[in-house]
Design a protein around this motif. Structure first.
Motif, mmCIF file in Angstrom:
data_model
loop_
_atom_site.group_PDB
_atom_site.id
_atom_site.type_symbol
_atom_site.label_atom_id
_atom_site.label_comp_id
_atom_site.label_asym_id
_atom_site.label_seq_id
_atom_site.Cartn_x
_atom_site.Cartn_y
_atom_site.Cartn_z
ATOM 1 N N LEU A 20 -43.220 64.706 65.562
ATOM 2 C CA LEU A 20 -43.594 63.768 64.509
ATOM 3 C C LEU A 20 -44.863 64.248 63.821
ATOM 4 C CD1 LEU A 20 -43.050 60.349 66.330
ATOM 5 C CD2 LEU A 20 -41.378 61.801 65.172
ATOM 6 N N SER A 21 -44.944 63.967 62.523
ATOM 7 C CA SER A 21 -46.143 64.276 61.760
ATOM 8 C C SER A 21 -46.636 63.023 61.071
ATOM 9 C CB SER A 21 -45.847 65.346 60.702
ATOM 10 O OG SER A 21 -45.424 66.557 61.290
ATOM 11 N N CYS A 22 -47.933 62.954 60.886
ATOM 12 C CA CYS A 22 -48.546 61.825 60.175
ATOM 13 C C CYS A 22 -49.604 62.389 59.238
ATOM 14 C CB CYS A 22 -49.159 60.848 61.155
ATOM 15 S SG CYS A 22 -50.144 59.551 60.366
ATOM 16 N N ALA A 23 -49.353 62.292 57.944
ATOM 17 C CA ALA A 23 -50.304 62.765 56.949
ATOM 18 C C ALA A 23 -51.245 61.631 56.578
ATOM 19 C CB ALA A 23 -49.570 63.275 55.718
ATOM 20 N N LEU A 24 -52.523 61.946 56.557
ATOM 21 C CA LEU A 24 -53.573 60.962 56.285
ATOM 22 C C LEU A 24 -54.088 61.184 54.866
ATOM 23 C CD1 LEU A 24 -55.340 58.837 57.821
ATOM 24 C CD2 LEU A 24 -56.936 60.684 58.284
ATOM 25 N N PHE A 25 -53.963 60.161 54.012
ATOM 26 C CA PHE A 25 -54.427 60.243 52.631
ATOM 27 C C PHE A 25 -55.565 59.252 52.421
ATOM 28 C CE2 PHE A 25 -51.115 62.980 51.155
ATOM 29 C CZ PHE A 25 -49.993 62.655 51.904
ATOM 30 N N GLY A 26 -56.494 59.641 51.559
ATOM 31 C CA GLY A 26 -57.559 58.734 51.177
ATOM 32 C C GLY A 26 -58.736 58.717 52.135
ATOM 33 N N TYR A 27 -58.705 59.595 53.111
ATOM 34 C CA TYR A 27 -59.818 59.646 54.066
ATOM 35 C C TYR A 27 -60.944 60.459 53.454
ATOM 36 C CZ TYR A 27 -62.480 61.041 58.184
ATOM 37 O OH TYR A 27 -63.488 61.290 59.083
ATOM 38 N N THR A 28 -62.112 59.871 53.366
ATOM 39 C CA THR A 28 -63.234 60.546 52.700
ATOM 40 C C THR A 28 -64.373 60.850 53.649
ATOM 41 O OG1 THR A 28 -64.121 58.404 52.036
ATOM 42 C CG2 THR A 28 -62.685 59.522 50.470
ATOM 43 N N GLY A 29 -64.150 60.639 54.946
ATOM 44 C CA GLY A 29 -65.189 60.941 55.912
ATOM 45 C C GLY A 29 -65.556 59.723 56.727
ATOM 46 N N GLY A 30 -66.338 59.950 57.763
ATOM 47 C CA GLY A 30 -66.706 58.859 58.653
ATOM 48 C C GLY A 30 -65.928 58.926 59.941
ATOM 49 N N ASN A 31 -66.347 58.109 60.883
ATOM 50 C CA ASN A 31 -65.757 58.113 62.213
ATOM 51 C C ASN A 31 -64.445 57.345 62.191
ATOM 52 O OD1 ASN A 31 -65.685 58.748 64.891
ATOM 53 N ND2 ASN A 31 -66.958 57.041 65.544
#
Length: 125
Positions: A20-31
């Motif tokens: 399985l793959s999960c693409a993360l969009f809109g992440y601009t940084g941070g924990n």
């Protein structure tokens, strides 16, 4: 706003493998904390695996030794390699994310506020 898009589900026989793959969009940084969950019909959503920024991996007991979680930070993508699949692994699999702080737990679905649409995994005997 973080968006998660899963892919890679399908139907396999017992003993088969899927990734399985999960693409993360809109992440601009941070924990950010990310994890895989699954939900079978009539059952609660359960945590399957998580990996933190230090590459520390945690798994629910039923998948230890069979599933491997990994992440590619350059691609903002989370993976779940599933080997030796069993019929009881049949479920909708979801990718989930939340921003910090550290909570001392990872497997509680209610802690996560970003979810993908899910990808179905079906294992036949």
């Amino acid at each position: 706003q973080v968006q998660l898009v899963e892919s890679g589900g399908g139907s396999v026989q017992t003993g088969g493998s899927l990734r399985l793959s999960c693409a993360l969009f809109g992440y601009t940084g941070g924990n950010i904390y990310i994890a895989w969950f699954r939900q079978a019909p009539g059952k609660e959503r359960e945590g399957v695996a998580t990996i933190d920024t230090y590459a520390t991996r945690r798994y629910t007991d039923s998948v230890k030794g069979r599933f491997t979680i990994s992440r590619d930070n350059a691609k903002n993508t989370l993976y779940l390699q599933m080997n030796n699949l069993k019929p009881e692994d049949t479920a909708m699999y979801y990718c989930a994310a939340r921003y910090g702080p550290y909570l001392g737990r990872w497997e509680k679905a209610a802690d996560y506020n970003f979810w993908g649409q899910g990808t179905q995994v079906t294992v036949s005997s």
